[in-house]
Design a protein around this motif. Structure first.
Motif, PDB file in Angstrom:
ATOM      1  N   MET A   1       0.828  -1.169   0.000  1.00 59.13           N
ATOM      2  CA  MET A   1       0.000   0.000   0.000  1.00 59.13           C
ATOM      3  C   MET A   1       0.880   1.242   0.000  1.00 59.13           C
ATOM      4  N   ILE A   2       0.291   2.342  -0.405  1.00 55.41           N
ATOM      5  CA  ILE A   2       0.906   3.654  -0.242  1.00 55.41           C
ATOM      6  C   ILE A   2       0.259   4.246   0.999  1.00 55.41           C
ATOM      7  N   LEU A   3       1.037   4.454   2.039  1.00 58.59           N
ATOM      8  CA  LEU A   3       0.515   4.903   3.322  1.00 58.59           C
ATOM      9  C   LEU A   3       0.760   6.395   3.475  1.00 58.59           C
ATOM     10  N   VAL A   4      -0.296   7.142   3.782  1.00 56.74           N
ATOM     11  CA  VAL A   4      -0.211   8.591   3.929  1.00 56.74           C
ATOM     12  C   VAL A   4      -0.432   8.933   5.390  1.00 56.74           C
ATOM     13  N   GLY A   5       0.453   9.769   5.940  1.00 56.98           N
ATOM     14  CA  GLY A   5       0.331  10.189   7.331  1.00 56.98           C
ATOM     15  C   GLY A   5       0.382  11.695   7.442  1.00 56.98           C
ATOM     16  N   PRO A   6      -0.773  12.336   7.624  1.00 58.01           N
ATOM     17  CA  PRO A   6      -0.783  13.789   7.807  1.00 58.01           C
ATOM     18  C   PRO A   6      -0.638  14.167   9.284  1.00 58.01           C
ATOM     19  N   SER A   7       0.080  15.249   9.563  1.00 54.98           N
ATOM     20  CA  SER A   7       0.203  15.817  10.902  1.00 54.98           C
ATOM     21  C   SER A   7       0.631  14.754  11.906  1.00 54.98           C
ATOM     22  N   LEU A   8      -0.104  14.600  13.002  1.00 53.57           N
ATOM     23  CA  LEU A   8       0.245  13.586  14.000  1.00 53.57           C
ATOM     24  C   LEU A   8       0.064  12.171  13.475  1.00 53.57           C
ATOM     25  N   GLY A   9      -0.728  12.024  12.423  1.00 51.21           N
ATOM     26  CA  GLY A   9      -0.895  10.716  11.802  1.00 51.21           C
ATOM     27  C   GLY A   9       0.402  10.205  11.190  1.00 51.21           C
ATOM     28  N   ALA A  10       1.350  11.097  10.973  1.00 53.28           N
ATOM     29  CA  ALA A  10       2.651  10.682  10.450  1.00 53.28           C
ATOM     30  C   ALA A  10       3.342   9.733  11.417  1.00 53.28           C
ATOM     31  N   ALA A  11       3.201   9.988  12.715  1.00 56.52           N
ATOM     32  CA  ALA A  11       3.810   9.102  13.707  1.00 56.52           C
ATOM     33  C   ALA A  11       3.192   7.713  13.637  1.00 56.52           C
ATOM     34  N   VAL A  12       1.876   7.654  13.458  1.00 55.52           N
ATOM     35  CA  VAL A  12       1.189   6.370  13.330  1.00 55.52           C
ATOM     36  C   VAL A  12       1.643   5.670  12.057  1.00 55.52           C
ATOM     37  N   ALA A  13       1.755   6.421  10.964  1.00 60.01           N
ATOM     38  CA  ALA A  13       2.174   5.841   9.689  1.00 60.01           C
ATOM     39  C   ALA A  13       3.601   5.307   9.772  1.00 60.01           C
ATOM     40  N   ILE A  14       4.485   6.065  10.410  1.00 64.65           N
ATOM     41  CA  ILE A  14       5.876   5.614  10.565  1.00 64.65           C
ATOM     42  C   ILE A  14       5.922   4.348  11.406  1.00 64.65           C
TER      43      ILE A  14
END
Length: 94
Positions: free
Chosen positions: A1-14
């Motif tokens: 998948m291509i995972l997108v993490g905006p703002s604080l969601g970046a930490a979850v995505a990482i």
């Protein structure tokens, strides 16, 4: 998948990408609110304070309120849908 993490969601995505590299083809971070060089003095906080902060940031009432502030004029139902999507993603990644 291509995972997108905006703002604080970046930490979850990482976190997800690190723990499940086989599932992530690409990682896209948008306005990432993560610490590139560690947490500095925040690491000295008691663990309970850190968990309380995370719980507050994940809380549905706060996320709903932020949607209203950020996207002025959207309906309550739309804001609730967007809030539920982010909560569902957090639960799925846990």
């Amino acid at each position: 998948m291509i995972l997108v993490g905006p703002s604080l969601g970046a930490a979850v995505a990482i976190d997800f990408a690190v723990n499940h590299p086989e599932a992530v083809e690409s990682l896209v971070l948008i306005d990432a609110s993560v610490y590139a060089e560690g947490t500095g003095n925040l690491a000295k906080l008691p663990r309970s304070v850190a968990y309380a902060g995370v719980a507050l940031l994940k809380s549905v009432p706060l996320r709903l309120y932020v949607n209203f502030l950020a996207f002025n004029g959207i309906s309550f139902n739309t804001s609730l849908d967007w809030t539920n999507v982010s909560v569902s993603l957090q639960n799925w990644c846990s």
